[in-house]
Design a protein around this motif. Structure first.
Motif: not given
Length: 84
Positions: A7, A9, A74-77, A81
């Motif tokens: 995973l 980020e 994974r991104t923080d939206q 994104n």
């Protein structure tokens, strides 16, 4: 996460250069397991092509192109994104 490269980020930050009256961007990719910064981009613009090049470099650095299972990104939206 039980091992690196499962995973990752990504996040984008920006700062202001006072003497030049302009902004800069810092885009980074971190491994969630070992908390290492795999790679980063810093510049006065941050476009989709910059993000794609950054991700490609990170995959090469971690030898993930030949792997059957690549890391989940994974991104923080936030704003970027849509390219991950």
């Amino acid at each position: 996460m039980t091992a690196p490269n499962q995973l990752w980020e990504t996040d984008v930050k920006y700062g202001y250069i006072e003497g030049e009256q302009r902004f800069f961007f810092l885009l980074s990719i971190l491994d969630v397991c070992d908390r290492a910064v795999i790679d980063y981009y810093i510049g006065t613009r941050c476009e989709a092509k910059d993000a794609v090049e950054l991700l490609q470099r990170a995959l090469w650095k971690r030898n993930q192109f030949g792997e059957d299972q690549r890391p989940v990104i994974r991104t923080d939206q936030g704003r970027f994104n849509r390219w991950l």
